[in-house]
Design an enzyme around this catalytic site. Structure first.
Site, short mmCIF file in Angstrom:
data_model
loop_
_atom_site.label_atom_id
_atom_site.label_comp_id
_atom_site.label_asym_id
_atom_site.label_seq_id
_atom_site.Cartn_x
_atom_site.Cartn_y
_atom_site.Cartn_z
N CYS A 114 61.33 62.63 40.49
CA CYS A 114 61.37 61.60 41.52
C CYS A 114 61.36 60.23 40.85
CB CYS A 114 60.15 61.74 42.44
SG CYS A 114 60.12 60.56 43.80
N HIS A 157 64.34 66.54 50.06
CA HIS A 157 63.49 65.70 49.19
C HIS A 157 63.40 64.30 49.78
CE1 HIS A 157 62.13 64.20 45.07
NE2 HIS A 157 62.47 63.09 45.68
N GLU A 158 64.55 63.79 50.27
CA GLU A 158 64.56 62.41 50.81
C GLU A 158 63.82 62.33 52.14
OE1 GLU A 158 66.35 61.96 47.38
OE2 GLU A 158 65.24 60.54 48.62
N HIS A 161 60.16 61.98 51.80
CA HIS A 161 59.67 60.61 51.53
C HIS A 161 59.43 59.85 52.84
CE1 HIS A 161 59.64 60.18 47.21
NE2 HIS A 161 60.90 60.56 47.07
#
Ligand code: NB4
Ligand code: NI
EC number: 3.5.1.88
Length: 187
Positions: A114, A157-158, A161
């Protein structure tokens, strides 16, 4: 132009917040931000520019990583084979939402990293192999797409966030490489 100094690192509380939905219709500010996020990804994947600007390579970026707690992500996933320069997925996504997903799970064989984490954290990050996703695109049009494998992993993954989740939250503490039966390992 976004460079590494604009990317906040673990310890900054913004990375643990749930980001706010973007107000529609999209503001010029939010459209410009999306363009800058995509430009960062392009620059980070260009060996000359990445070197010049001191960028770590990236295939995705989320607005909270810029200390902007808004539900905006950019993904730019190259196809992998040099002959076909067309990316398999390249989009700025506003208010992305996973509508449904496969029972089948998957992870990247190399694990994940990351841009907001300045250390290696080894282990499998198990995610959904396939997702059905809705989002508003940079033209303000609502999109609904299905992704699988590598592209699905990047988008998850995004979206993590946007919900204050870091990739290592998914790693099995006892055995980072533990895998349940049937998890697809993507090399
Ligand atoms: C897999 C990969 N992760 C890279 N970095 N990490 C990131 O993108 C983080 C997001 C990814 C981590 C795992 C899933 C999503 C950023 N994140 O923290 C945003 O939240 C890469 F850089 C990379 N590639 C392969 C393609 N290559 C094309 C040529 O240019 C170099 C580039 C390198 N593949
Ligand atoms: Ni990240």
């Amino acid at each position: 132009m976004i460079t590494m100094k604009d990317i906040i690192r673990e310890g900054n509380p913004t990375l643990r917040e749930v980001a706010e939905e973007v107000v529609l219709p999209l503001s010029d500010e939010d459209i410009k931000l999306g363009e800058e996020m995509m430009e960062f990804l392009h620059n980070s994947q260009d060996p000359v520019k990445a070197e010049e600007l001191g960028l770590r390579g990236g295939v995705g970026l989320a607005a909270p990583q810029l200390d902007i707690s808004k539900r905006i992500i950019a993904v730019h996933v190259p196809s992998g084979d040099l002959e076909n320069p067309e990316p398999t997925l390249s989009a700025v996504m506003y208010n992305p939402k996973i509508l449904s997903h496969s029972v089948q799970d998957a992870c990247l064989g190399e694990g994940e990293g990351c841009l907001s984490v300045d250390r290696e954290v080894p282990g499998y990050v198990v995610r959904h192999n396939k997702i059905t996703l809705s989002y508003v695109d940079a033209s303000g049009v609502k999109q609904k797409i299905r992704l699988k494998n590598y592209e699905a992993i990047v988008v998850q993954h995004e979206i993590d966030h946007l919900n204050g989740v870091m990739f290592y939250d998914h790693i099995n503490q006892e055995n980072p490489y533990a895998l349940k039966d049937g998890v697809l390992v993507i090399e």
